[in-house]
Design a protein around this motif. Structure first.
Motif, short mmCIF file in Angstrom:
data_model
loop_
_atom_site.label_atom_id
_atom_site.label_comp_id
_atom_site.label_asym_id
_atom_site.label_seq_id
_atom_site.Cartn_x
_atom_site.Cartn_y
_atom_site.Cartn_z
N UNK A 94 -7.62 -8.75 3.32
CA UNK A 94 -8.44 -9.58 4.22
C UNK A 94 -7.69 -9.88 5.52
N UNK A 95 -6.43 -10.26 5.41
CA UNK A 95 -5.66 -10.65 6.60
C UNK A 95 -4.81 -9.52 7.17
N UNK A 96 -4.47 -8.54 6.34
CA UNK A 96 -3.56 -7.48 6.78
C UNK A 96 -3.92 -6.15 6.12
N UNK A 97 -5.00 -5.50 6.60
CA UNK A 97 -5.44 -4.25 5.95
C UNK A 97 -4.35 -3.17 5.91
N UNK A 98 -3.62 -3.01 7.00
CA UNK A 98 -2.58 -2.00 7.03
C UNK A 98 -1.45 -2.30 6.06
N UNK A 146 -5.07 8.66 4.87
CA UNK A 146 -5.44 7.48 5.65
C UNK A 146 -4.22 6.57 5.84
N UNK A 147 -3.42 6.42 4.79
CA UNK A 147 -2.21 5.60 4.91
C UNK A 147 -1.28 6.16 5.98
N UNK A 148 -1.16 7.47 6.04
CA UNK A 148 -0.32 8.08 7.08
C UNK A 148 -0.89 7.82 8.47
N UNK A 149 -2.21 7.95 8.61
CA UNK A 149 -2.84 7.66 9.91
C UNK A 149 -2.72 6.19 10.27
N UNK A 150 -2.85 5.32 9.27
CA UNK A 150 -2.74 3.87 9.53
C UNK A 150 -1.34 3.52 10.00
N UNK A 151 -0.35 4.22 9.49
CA UNK A 151 1.02 4.00 9.93
C UNK A 151 1.23 4.29 11.40
N UNK A 152 0.35 5.10 11.97
CA UNK A 152 0.40 5.42 13.41
C UNK A 152 -0.68 4.68 14.18
N UNK A 153 -1.35 3.73 13.53
CA UNK A 153 -2.40 2.96 14.18
C UNK A 153 -3.66 3.76 14.45
N UNK A 157 -10.40 -0.09 10.08
CA UNK A 157 -10.41 -0.99 8.93
C UNK A 157 -11.26 -0.41 7.81
N UNK A 158 -12.38 0.20 8.15
CA UNK A 158 -13.24 0.81 7.13
C UNK A 158 -12.54 1.98 6.45
N UNK A 159 -11.81 2.78 7.23
CA UNK A 159 -11.02 3.87 6.62
C UNK A 159 -10.02 3.30 5.62
N UNK A 160 -9.37 2.22 6.01
CA UNK A 160 -8.37 1.61 5.12
C UNK A 160 -9.03 1.00 3.88
N UNK A 161 -10.21 0.42 4.05
CA UNK A 161 -10.92 -0.15 2.90
C UNK A 161 -11.24 0.95 1.89
N UNK A 162 -11.75 2.07 2.38
CA UNK A 162 -12.07 3.19 1.50
C UNK A 162 -10.80 3.71 0.84
N UNK A 163 -9.71 3.76 1.58
CA UNK A 163 -8.44 4.23 1.02
C UNK A 163 -7.95 3.30 -0.09
#
Length: 187
Positions: A94-98, A146-153, A157-163
């Motif tokens: 909720x507060x920190x998806x990444x 997705x985690x790799x992409x999130x690490x590069x910003x 948020x929806x991608x991270x939720x699905x991940x």
């Protein structure tokens, strides 16, 4: 030709037919066994390999490596600890998806390690998981990407939720729980 010679010819022909059938049907039977065991991973491996034979050899090698691993089930206490950690990750999202996604990746890796899977590298993790956990493997790959992409910003948020949902599927299989991260023994 005598009747004994005819019998010898018929027996020899029958043996040849049986050997030919075994040579033709044996590999097909092995292919079907590999398809059943690896599911979609079989098709993915065949598509990536130069030949079906090479792909099937790779999958057979994975089975042999997997058989040599000293895998174990988690204790009820370990399952409870993992369930609590997963609940925390879901709350953290909720507060920190990444941060939650990074924690989910680490928790899945730790669960693998605690179960006895080597922690060599991502490709080896996928290969080792494919033997017993082929069903959620595509989701594991998607979550890792997705985690790799999130690490590069570069992930929404929806991608991270699905991940997170994808990681939960793998996590549940590794820990021995259902799709909500709750261990079966608690249900």
């Amino acid at each position: 030709m005598s009747s004994g010679a005819w019998i010898a010819v018929i027996v020899a022909a029958a043996v040849i037919v049986v050997l030919l059938l075994a040579a033709v049907l044996g590999p097909r039977r092995r292919s079907r066994q590999l398809q059943r065991r690896f599911g979609p991973e079989y098709d993915r491996t065949v598509a990536a390999a130069p030949t079906r034979k090479d792909a099937e050899q790779e999958l057979t090698d994975r089975e042999k490596r997997h058989d040599d691993l000293d895998l174990r089930e988690l204790s009820p206490e370990e399952k409870q600890r993992y369930d609590a950690a997963w609940t925390h990750i879901q709350e953290q999202f909720i507060d920190d998806p990444g941060g939650a996604l990074d924690a989910a990746d680490r928790l899945v890796t730790q669960a693998m390690t605690d179960r006895g899977y080597p922690n060599e590298n991502y490709d080896q993790q996928v290969a080792d998981l494919s033997v017993e956990h082929s069903r959620p493997l595509g989701r594991f790959r998607a979550a890792h990407e997705v985690a790799a992409r999130a690490g590069h910003g570069e992930a929404s948020t929806e991608d991270m939720r699905v991940a997170i949902v994808d990681y939960r599927e793998v996590f549940s299989e590794l820990v021995g729980g259902d799709q909500h991260g709750t261990s079966r023994h608690q249900q």
